[in-house]
Design a protein around this motif. Structure first.
Motif: not given
Length: 341
Positions: A45-49, A156-163, A213-216, A236-238
């Motif tokens: 099973s996959i729980n919230d967060a 996701v850590g990208l600058d929209p102006k640059l991308v 992915l940790r932040k999300l 440290n992620l799962v």
């Protein structure tokens, strides 16, 4: 029944409904040599967060599991049995049209292996993300598309102006991988499946992707399933590790237990094979032999030919045995310590 008991029951019922429950999932392929079972009666099973790590060698069934959940199997692949339940609905029992319109990318999204190479070279990042929103967010007014895209790129850590107005070839590998993850997130899914998301990236970019992915998971309370062959990337992620071998889950443990007290000999061998910076050993530990051929596999523990602890009983299929709350398919664990499913 008192008021507090009713509240507790309602909370438990809501938690059960919010789970994504995979039950006895079996996925097979039709080949020239017959039917090959790539995923064999897998349940979790996959729980919230919550983060789930799917670990195993090439050919263990990891990617097939992800493709099965999102219903993107190749033409010769099919769900033989089992269910994927979300809010009391079996996603495998509904029509493909209903799944595509209601769940694909909207509730469940997947970052496919090597997917940064799937970005269309003749369209800007802005145009590609606009197309995704047009196809999967009919509820969203078009005048809000740009702001949603900018927000996701920022997340996701990208600058929209640059991308935004760049073409894929103008971005680095790490930036392209972040764009691919942004594409998967733009329809706001509750489950993200990432298949080898750090493959072909250098260690610095790998670290950045894993931090993302940790932040999300933490900030967006997103469910994340990470499919990888490298255990060292995800401690440290799962929260839970599913160790797969030859199509079966041989161990399902919380991450701390899997690294500190691994149960299955295969898990133990995987842990020992992780290179350690401070180790005085000059040679790298590795698992001898090769996985069995799934087309000709017989009865018994599938790891027994490579297992240093194999004994006579291993010629029979091991049951799912529970040590505390962790599952292991191995005859080594005595009935005085465990319970069988």
């Amino acid at each position: 029944m008192n008021k507090e008991s009713k509240l507790d029951m309602n909370l438990k019922e809501r938690e059960m409904n919010d789970k994504i429950q995979i039950e006895d999932l079996t996925i097979s392929y039709k080949t020239k040599s017959g039917t090959v079972t790539a995923v064999d009666k897998l349940s979790f099973s996959i729980n919230d967060a919550e983060g789930i790590g799917i670990i195993g060698e090439s050919g263990s069934g990891k990617s097939t599991l992800g493709y099965g959940i999102i219903r993107s199997l190749p033409e010769n692949g099919f769900i033989e049995s089992g269910s994927v339940n979300f809010k009391n609905l079996n996603l495998l029992s509904i029509s493909k049209k209903e799944f595509d319109s209601t769940f694909r990318w909207k509730k469940i999204a997947m970052v496919f292996q090597g997917s940064m190479n799937s970005l269309d070279p003749v369209f800007t990042i802005k145009n590609q993300m606009m197309e995704i929103l047009s196809a999967h967010r009919s509820d969203l007014p078009k005048k809000k598309y740009i702001q949603v895209i900018k927000d996701i790129l920022t997340d996701v850590g990208l600058d929209p102006k640059l991308v935004l107005n760049k073409y894929p070839h103008e971005l680095s590998g790490g930036m392209k991988q972040r764009v691919v993850i942004a594409n998967a997130l733009v329809a706001n899914p509750t489950l993200l499946i990432a298949d080898e998301p750090t493959t072909a990236l250098d260690v610095v970019i790998q670290s950045q992707i894993l931090q993302l992915l940790r932040k999300l998971k933490r900030d967006n309370r997103m469910r994340i399933v990470i499919i990888t062959h490298d255990m060292s990337l995800i401690p440290n992620l799962v929260d839970t590790l599913i160790i797969m071998y030859a199509g079966q889950a041989v161990e399902i443990s919380d991450t701390k237990s899997a690294f500190e007290k691994p149960l299955h000999p295969y898990t133990q061998a995987l842990i020992q094979s992780i290179p350690k910076i401070n180790s005085t050993k000059k040679s790298i530990q590795f698992i001898k032999g090769n996985p069995p051929n799934l087309a000709t596999i017989g009865e018994g523990c599938r790891f027994r030919d490579r297992c240093p602890k194999a004994f006579d009983k291993c010629s029979r299929d091991p049951p799912e045995i529970y040590v505390d709350k962790n599952m292991v398919k191995c005859w080594l664990y005595g009935s005085d310590l465990v319970t069988e499913k």
